[in-house]
Design an enzyme around this catalytic site. Sequence first.
Site, mmCIF file in Angstrom:
data_model
loop_
_atom_site.group_PDB
_atom_site.id
_atom_site.type_symbol
_atom_site.label_atom_id
_atom_site.label_comp_id
_atom_site.label_asym_id
_atom_site.label_seq_id
_atom_site.Cartn_x
_atom_site.Cartn_y
_atom_site.Cartn_z
ATOM 1 N N GLY A 44 -26.432 -44.062 -37.394
ATOM 2 C CA GLY A 44 -26.983 -43.258 -38.491
ATOM 3 C C GLY A 44 -28.358 -43.236 -38.885
ATOM 4 O O GLY A 44 -28.848 -42.788 -39.635
ATOM 5 N N GLU A 76 -24.083 -49.141 -33.246
ATOM 6 C CA GLU A 76 -23.827 -47.883 -32.893
ATOM 7 C C GLU A 76 -24.735 -46.724 -32.870
ATOM 8 O O GLU A 76 -24.374 -45.480 -33.484
ATOM 9 C CB GLU A 76 -22.390 -47.293 -32.918
ATOM 10 C CG GLU A 76 -21.384 -48.370 -32.708
ATOM 11 C CD GLU A 76 -19.871 -47.848 -32.989
ATOM 12 O OE1 GLU A 76 -18.896 -48.308 -32.434
ATOM 13 O OE2 GLU A 76 -19.563 -47.022 -34.052
ATOM 14 N N PRO A 77 -26.000 -46.851 -32.470
ATOM 15 C CA PRO A 77 -26.980 -45.794 -32.722
ATOM 16 C C PRO A 77 -26.627 -44.464 -31.638
ATOM 17 O O PRO A 77 -26.347 -45.029 -30.566
ATOM 18 C CB PRO A 77 -28.313 -46.603 -32.346
ATOM 19 C CG PRO A 77 -27.798 -47.483 -31.535
ATOM 20 C CD PRO A 77 -26.676 -48.039 -31.964
ATOM 21 N N GLY A 78 -26.970 -43.565 -31.870
ATOM 22 C CA GLY A 78 -26.676 -42.380 -30.818
ATOM 23 C C GLY A 78 -28.100 -41.203 -31.033
ATOM 24 O O GLY A 78 -28.862 -41.386 -29.899
ATOM 25 N N CYS A 138 -25.314 -12.214 -30.939
ATOM 26 C CA CYS A 138 -24.700 -11.060 -31.698
ATOM 27 C C CYS A 138 -24.599 -11.732 -33.207
ATOM 28 O O CYS A 138 -23.358 -11.580 -33.278
ATOM 29 C CB CYS A 138 -23.827 -10.161 -31.072
ATOM 30 S SG CYS A 138 -23.598 -8.684 -31.822
ATOM 31 N N GLU A 139 -25.405 -12.403 -33.629
ATOM 32 C CA GLU A 139 -24.914 -12.973 -35.326
ATOM 33 C C GLU A 139 -26.450 -12.905 -35.850
ATOM 34 O O GLU A 139 -27.382 -13.478 -35.280
ATOM 35 C CB GLU A 139 -24.494 -14.399 -35.150
ATOM 36 C CG GLU A 139 -23.344 -14.689 -34.273
ATOM 37 C CD GLU A 139 -22.062 -14.448 -35.207
ATOM 38 O OE1 GLU A 139 -22.309 -14.285 -36.316
ATOM 39 O OE2 GLU A 139 -20.921 -14.183 -34.875
ATOM 40 N N TYR A 153 -27.076 -33.789 -30.319
ATOM 41 C CA TYR A 153 -26.030 -32.575 -30.839
ATOM 42 C C TYR A 153 -26.489 -31.294 -30.407
ATOM 43 O O TYR A 153 -26.304 -30.314 -31.370
ATOM 44 C CB TYR A 153 -26.206 -32.940 -32.286
ATOM 45 C CG TYR A 153 -25.583 -34.263 -32.695
ATOM 46 C CD1 TYR A 153 -24.419 -34.587 -32.352
ATOM 47 C CD2 TYR A 153 -26.289 -35.233 -33.134
ATOM 48 C CE1 TYR A 153 -23.800 -35.900 -32.657
ATOM 49 C CE2 TYR A 153 -25.979 -36.546 -33.457
ATOM 50 C CZ TYR A 153 -24.556 -36.832 -33.276
ATOM 51 O OH TYR A 153 -24.256 -38.302 -33.542
#
Length: 434
Positions: free
Chosen positions: A248, A293-295, A364-365, A393
Amino acid sequence: MNERETLKINSNGVLEIGGVDAVSLVKQYQTPLYVMDKAYIKSICNVYVNTIKDFYGDGAVAYASKAFSCKEIYRIMKDSSMSIDVVSAGELYTALSVGFPAEKIYFHGNNKSFFELDLAVKNNVGTIVLDAYQEADILNDICEKYNKTQNVLIRTNPGIEAHTHHYIQTAKIDSKFGFSISNLEALEMVKYALNKKNLKLKGLHCHIGSQIFEKKSFELAVEKMTDFYLKIKNVLNYEFEVLNLGGGFGVYYTDEDEKLSVTDYAEYIKTIAKKLNDCVIKKGIKKPYLVIEPGRSIVGEAGVTLYTVGNIKTIPKVKNYLSVDGGMFDNPRFALYSAKYTVKIANRMLDKPEKYYTVSGKCCESGDIIAENCYLPTVKSGDIVATFSTGAYNYSMASNYNRNLVPPVVMVENGKSYYAVKPQTLEDLLRNDV
């Protein structure tokens, strides 16, 4: 932009990543394009691995591969002496396919299927993190079938509300993740797991959230978890061997965030290690094997997404829209939780900013936005837009919405580039259609 040796402006005023300029990358690979700075990834891993060894001793750094998963990233983790965590059969299968050591894999998830647990046990995954009573039952039965004993941790909730977006706070008492320590939930789950003959309960896991800069939050997590370790020792006469404190750690997206160097990230580990060492001595508990647990902090700032500018729409006295050839199909984070990014014109990095733009995608949003209020030079069709800190991500959350193609991923290092993930084709879109 958090500049470094492998992310800078070259003498031609062009963005350079890993020794390769953005114009050359776009010419060779087209856009949209995910670019990953391999040297930066390796340097962060090296800092984490060495820091936990030097300042704590017995421990492991497990890359949280939900941030970015593909064969090449698991090869890099293997070569960097890292462990990994996975949260699905797909991530597990990908890691195993390149020979990542199964014993260095931590398998997470709040609702793992029978298929996923069976796959993990068959392939001798090192540690499975339990998140439900039913999961313990299913896993115990699978282990009995294969005549195996499985090392497990229990995911707990220490009840710390880290200063981050509420969608990515995972340690509040109201969370789909983990057993709460503040009531009897976690204690009862510990008792339950200890009675499973095919499960070996090694310790506990917690994760207090994502994009956290305030190191005090991690110290509080250590305090609460070691208090609980002491309680287990006193109540059950049982001492855990492992403490997994999750990840985190915050990264730079915009000037609202801290700009950290590679070595600055070591401070997260030093803070945790010092606090844990102190708590072990003060509370008289067994010194646990520490897992971090770094990501995002490993791959987030390593990534830059390149786009080509298409149409430009000016609504007088209202807004300037700058449309690119990507969108929420390659980066849904603005649509999900209003994530902010730094945006630059990669082929004209030294030009003076003159206007504010909203960078919009081609989906198309109306909500298909990459970034808002970007102060840029007057943009022209054909310019290259660079969005920074997209390594985490973005590819992981990408989709084929509107039947757009997920962009390829290119690794750059020492002036060279290569595909880590090849481009999708139109035929790929139809592959599973009946």
